[in-house]
Design an enzyme around this catalytic site. Structure first.
Site, PDB file in Angstrom:
ATOM      1  N   HIS A  63       0.793  -1.238   0.000  1.00 54.38           N
ATOM      2  CA  HIS A  63       0.000   0.000   0.000  1.00 54.38           C
ATOM      3  C   HIS A  63       0.823   1.284   0.000  1.00 54.38           C
ATOM      4  O   HIS A  63       0.592   2.178   0.826  1.00 54.38           O
ATOM      5  CB  HIS A  63      -0.980   0.001   1.184  1.00 54.38           C
ATOM      6  CG  HIS A  63      -2.218  -0.798   0.905  1.00 54.38           C
ATOM      7  ND1 HIS A  63      -3.074  -0.520  -0.153  1.00 54.38           N
ATOM      8  CD2 HIS A  63      -2.746  -1.886   1.528  1.00 54.38           C
ATOM      9  CE1 HIS A  63      -4.066  -1.389  -0.152  1.00 54.38           C
ATOM     10  NE2 HIS A  63      -3.887  -2.236   0.853  1.00 54.38           N
ATOM     11  N   HIS A 122      -6.714  -3.769  -5.110  1.00 57.06           N
ATOM     12  CA  HIS A 122      -6.399  -2.358  -5.379  1.00 57.06           C
ATOM     13  C   HIS A 122      -5.705  -2.152  -6.724  1.00 57.06           C
ATOM     14  O   HIS A 122      -5.540  -1.005  -7.144  1.00 57.06           O
ATOM     15  CB  HIS A 122      -5.559  -1.764  -4.246  1.00 57.06           C
ATOM     16  CG  HIS A 122      -6.384  -1.366  -3.066  1.00 57.06           C
ATOM     17  ND1 HIS A 122      -6.741  -0.064  -2.793  1.00 57.06           N
ATOM     18  CD2 HIS A 122      -6.952  -2.112  -2.088  1.00 57.06           C
ATOM     19  CE1 HIS A 122      -7.485  -0.030  -1.700  1.00 57.06           C
ATOM     20  NE2 HIS A 122      -7.625  -1.256  -1.258  1.00 57.06           N
ATOM     21  N   HIS A 171      -4.351 -12.972  -3.381  1.00 56.01           N
ATOM     22  CA  HIS A 171      -4.576 -11.787  -2.555  1.00 56.01           C
ATOM     23  C   HIS A 171      -5.710 -11.991  -1.553  1.00 56.01           C
ATOM     24  O   HIS A 171      -5.560 -11.719  -0.365  1.00 56.01           O
ATOM     25  CB  HIS A 171      -4.877 -10.559  -3.419  1.00 56.01           C
ATOM     26  CG  HIS A 171      -5.078  -9.335  -2.582  1.00 56.01           C
ATOM     27  ND1 HIS A 171      -4.037  -8.747  -1.895  1.00 56.01           N
ATOM     28  CD2 HIS A 171      -6.191  -8.620  -2.254  1.00 56.01           C
ATOM     29  CE1 HIS A 171      -4.504  -7.717  -1.205  1.00 56.01           C
ATOM     30  NE2 HIS A 171      -5.803  -7.624  -1.403  1.00 56.01           N
ATOM     31  N   HIS A 245      -4.631  -9.131   2.156  1.00 55.78           N
ATOM     32  CA  HIS A 245      -5.960  -8.499   2.070  1.00 55.78           C
ATOM     33  C   HIS A 245      -6.557  -8.024   3.393  1.00 55.78           C
ATOM     34  O   HIS A 245      -7.435  -7.179   3.403  1.00 55.78           O
ATOM     35  CB  HIS A 245      -6.918  -9.474   1.378  1.00 55.78           C
ATOM     36  CG  HIS A 245      -8.220  -8.914   0.899  1.00 55.78           C
ATOM     37  ND1 HIS A 245      -8.332  -7.689   0.283  1.00 55.78           N
ATOM     38  CD2 HIS A 245      -9.486  -9.430   0.924  1.00 55.78           C
ATOM     39  CE1 HIS A 245      -9.611  -7.483  -0.043  1.00 55.78           C
ATOM     40  NE2 HIS A 245     -10.313  -8.518   0.337  1.00 55.78           N
TER      41      HIS A 245
END
Length: 313
Positions: A63, A122, A171, A245
């Site tokens: 992220h 994402h 994921h 996740h």
């Protein structure tokens, strides 16, 4: 080109770019475009269930927390010395999504056999327009071209990986539409992440304490119980499902009597959650070792996000 091939102008250029990215300095739009063209050629040849050999180090969400990714490489070993498998969610939320995803794609092009990069929920046009990557690209490049180049590339990322035919990595989680790995191998992944269906489920589902399939509070994917994991592992001769996740405070969390493990590799997630991160080292004998780590020291960054997210995807 293998890791040991003779250097050419292209690899020397790439080594310079990787070294620039390791200093958290973004590439030019033109360099990103050329890099992603090469990456697309490599990723097109990879399977929806990409085979991976051990030893390998398996990583969860990053992220955009670039300094923590640099810390991960410091602790786990540099690529290509260490073989890596990343399970998606490279962008959004952190302040350095551009540098993070460009570095991982650069390493993929330079050392295609030494790093596997899966798609997370994402890695999508729709999600990145809401959670930060789109805005970051506008801020750093003055237009949306780099966002478009990367989101087009995301369509080619493999959805899952299989370590030594034993550890299934992805994921999110399982899908009521998928019984076997061959079901996954047979669908066309080159598209935006759909709102529903098997491809969506692989990137959005979560393990749950309740048996069977459940409605996911996320609004996409499902929850799945231990009975589902056991059946899937049995049918496909698997020992373990490794997935990311979900934020887990220790960086890793076992579920379903060690049939499923969640790995999360963004420490102090969103610069405010206070969690540890971890990576999972799988050695030649398929033994597992979790390595936990804390956030890298940071300079000149806000201590908290400007706005507390309403919920975590």
């Amino acid at each position: 080109m293998g890791a040991n091939s003779l250097p050419t102008d292209a690899t020397l250029d790439l080594d310079e770019q990787i070294s620039q990215l390791m200093q958290c300095k973004p590439l030019s739009e033109q360099q990103v475009r050329a890099l992603c063209e090469k990456a697309k050629e490599i990723l097109m040849d990879e399977s929806n269930v990409q085979p991976v050999k051990s030893p390998v180090t398996i990583c969860g969400d990053i992220h955009g927390q670039f300094h923590d990714l640099a810390e991960l490489f410091r602790i786990g070993g540099k690529c290509p010395d260490t073989n890596y498998l990343f399970m998606g969610d490279y962008v959004d939320r952190g302040y350095y999504s551009v540098e993070t995803v460009t570095l991982l794609v650069g390493l993929k092009v330079r050392y295609p056999q030494r790093i596997t990069i899966l798609r997370g929920n994402h890695e999508s046009r729709q999600i990145t327009q809401v959670y930060g990557f789109y805005d970051e690209c506008l801020r750093k490049y003055g237009n949306a071209n780099v966002w478009k180049i990367f989101t087009d590339l995301f369509d080619y990322f493999p959805l899952t990986a299989l370590v030594e035919s034993e550890i299934f990595c992805l994921h999110g989680g399982l899908s009521p539409s998928i019984e076997t790995l061959d079901n996954i191998r047979n669908f066309d992944r080159v598209q935006e992440v759909p709102h529903e269906g098997p491809m969506c489920d692989l990137l959005w589902s979560d393990p749950d304490d309740r048996c069977g399939w459940g409605i996911s509070p996320r609004g996409a994917g499902y929850t799945f119980g231990q009975d589902i994991s056991e059946q899937f592992n049995h049918t496909n001769n698997l020992k373990l499902i490794a997935r990311a996740h979900q934020l887990v405070m220790d960086g890793f969390n076992w579920a379903h009597e060690q049939k499923v493990v969640t790995i999360f590799s963004a420490p102090n997630y969103c610069y405010r959650c206070g969690n540890m991160a971890s990576i999972l080292e799988v050695d030649d004998c398929r033994n597992h070792t979790f390595i936990q780590f804390e956030p890298a020291p940071r300079r000149g960054e806000p201590d908290v996000t400007r706005r507390t997210p309403d919920y975590f995807l």
